[in-house]
Write an enzyme that holds these catalytic residues in place. Structure first.
Site, PDB file in Angstrom:
ATOM      1  N   LYS A 102       8.086  35.285 -13.493  1.00 38.62           N
ATOM      2  CA  LYS A 102       8.934  35.357 -12.497  1.00 38.62           C
ATOM      3  C   LYS A 102       8.582  36.294 -11.541  1.00 38.62           C
ATOM      4  O   LYS A 102       7.702  37.109 -10.978  1.00 38.62           O
ATOM      5  CB  LYS A 102       9.632  37.198 -13.792  1.00 38.62           C
ATOM      6  CG  LYS A 102      11.546  37.304 -12.831  1.00 38.62           C
ATOM      7  CD  LYS A 102      11.893  37.378 -13.527  1.00 38.62           C
ATOM      8  CE  LYS A 102      11.849  39.785 -13.680  1.00 38.62           C
ATOM      9  NZ  LYS A 102      11.789  40.318 -12.225  1.00 38.62           N
ATOM     10  N   LYS A 104       7.726  39.007  -8.471  1.00 43.99           N
ATOM     11  CA  LYS A 104       8.577  39.763  -7.992  1.00 43.99           C
ATOM     12  C   LYS A 104       9.655  40.302  -7.132  1.00 43.99           C
ATOM     13  O   LYS A 104       9.329  39.563  -6.142  1.00 43.99           O
ATOM     14  CB  LYS A 104       6.937  40.354  -7.672  1.00 43.99           C
ATOM     15  CG  LYS A 104       5.962  40.665  -8.247  1.00 43.99           C
ATOM     16  CD  LYS A 104       4.877  41.896  -8.195  1.00 43.99           C
ATOM     17  CE  LYS A 104       4.085  41.706  -8.581  1.00 43.99           C
ATOM     18  NZ  LYS A 104       3.710  41.280 -10.202  1.00 43.99           N
ATOM     19  N   ASN A 105      10.483  41.414  -7.575  1.00 46.47           N
ATOM     20  CA  ASN A 105      10.958  41.713  -6.925  1.00 46.47           C
ATOM     21  C   ASN A 105      12.702  40.837  -7.028  1.00 46.47           C
ATOM     22  O   ASN A 105      13.600  40.481  -5.848  1.00 46.47           O
ATOM     23  CB  ASN A 105      11.488  42.036  -5.176  1.00 46.47           C
ATOM     24  CG  ASN A 105      10.077  42.629  -5.004  1.00 46.47           C
ATOM     25  OD1 ASN A 105       9.521  44.326  -5.544  1.00 46.47           O
ATOM     26  ND2 ASN A 105       9.421  42.354  -3.763  1.00 46.47           N
ATOM     27  N   CYS A 106      12.666  39.693  -8.261  1.00 46.06           N
ATOM     28  CA  CYS A 106      13.863  39.309  -8.664  1.00 46.06           C
ATOM     29  C   CYS A 106      14.805  39.956  -9.699  1.00 46.06           C
ATOM     30  O   CYS A 106      14.031  40.617 -10.288  1.00 46.06           O
ATOM     31  CB  CYS A 106      13.290  37.995  -9.119  1.00 46.06           C
ATOM     32  SG  CYS A 106      13.087  37.291  -7.504  1.00 46.06           S
ATOM     33  N   LEU A 107      15.897  39.884  -9.805  1.00 44.60           N
ATOM     34  CA  LEU A 107      16.126  40.596 -10.769  1.00 44.60           C
ATOM     35  C   LEU A 107      16.872  40.022 -12.374  1.00 44.60           C
ATOM     36  O   LEU A 107      16.152  38.617 -11.894  1.00 44.60           O
ATOM     37  CB  LEU A 107      17.761  41.147 -10.309  1.00 44.60           C
ATOM     38  CG  LEU A 107      18.748  42.409  -8.802  1.00 44.60           C
ATOM     39  CD1 LEU A 107      19.451  41.815  -8.462  1.00 44.60           C
ATOM     40  CD2 LEU A 107      17.119  43.230  -9.588  1.00 44.60           C
TER      41      LEU A 107
END
Length: 107
Positions: A102, A104-107
């Site tokens: 995933k 980084k900085n993705c919900l």
């Protein structure tokens, strides 16, 4: 035949080892996301995998858009197209399809 047990995932469903990815994995994940993959989608996924293995980075939205614009042109490499095609979080969806961590900085 495809088996989910052949692919170890984290608690969010992302592959733990990107090297275990297969096109069958991608198609299964797309089906779970309600996406019908086209050849262009598969080319985007393969391009994203190449990016990951070159830079050791699962790109968040801005680098993803830049990479896709350079690889596929402005029609594909823009956030509006990506959100319409892959939903609210294209970077996350494409990373999942590509068997990558995933971003980084993705919900």
């Amino acid at each position: 035949m495809f088996s989910m047990t052949d692919h170890a995932t984290d608690h969010l469903g992302f592959l733990q080892d990107a090297r275990t990815w297969t096109e069958h994995w991608c198609r299964h994940q797309a089906e779970d996301q309600g996406l019908e993959l086209t050849e262009q989608d598969l080319a985007i996924v393969r391009s994203l995998r190449d990016f990951y293995f070159e830079y050791d980075l699962s790109p968040a939205m801005r680098p993803l858009v830049r990479h896709l614009k350079n690889s596929f042109g402005a029609e594909v490499g823009n956030s509006i197209y990506l959100m319409q095609r892959y939903g609210e979080s294209p970077a996350r969806t494409l990373a999942l399809l590509a068997g990558l961590p995933k971003p980084k900085n993705c919900l």
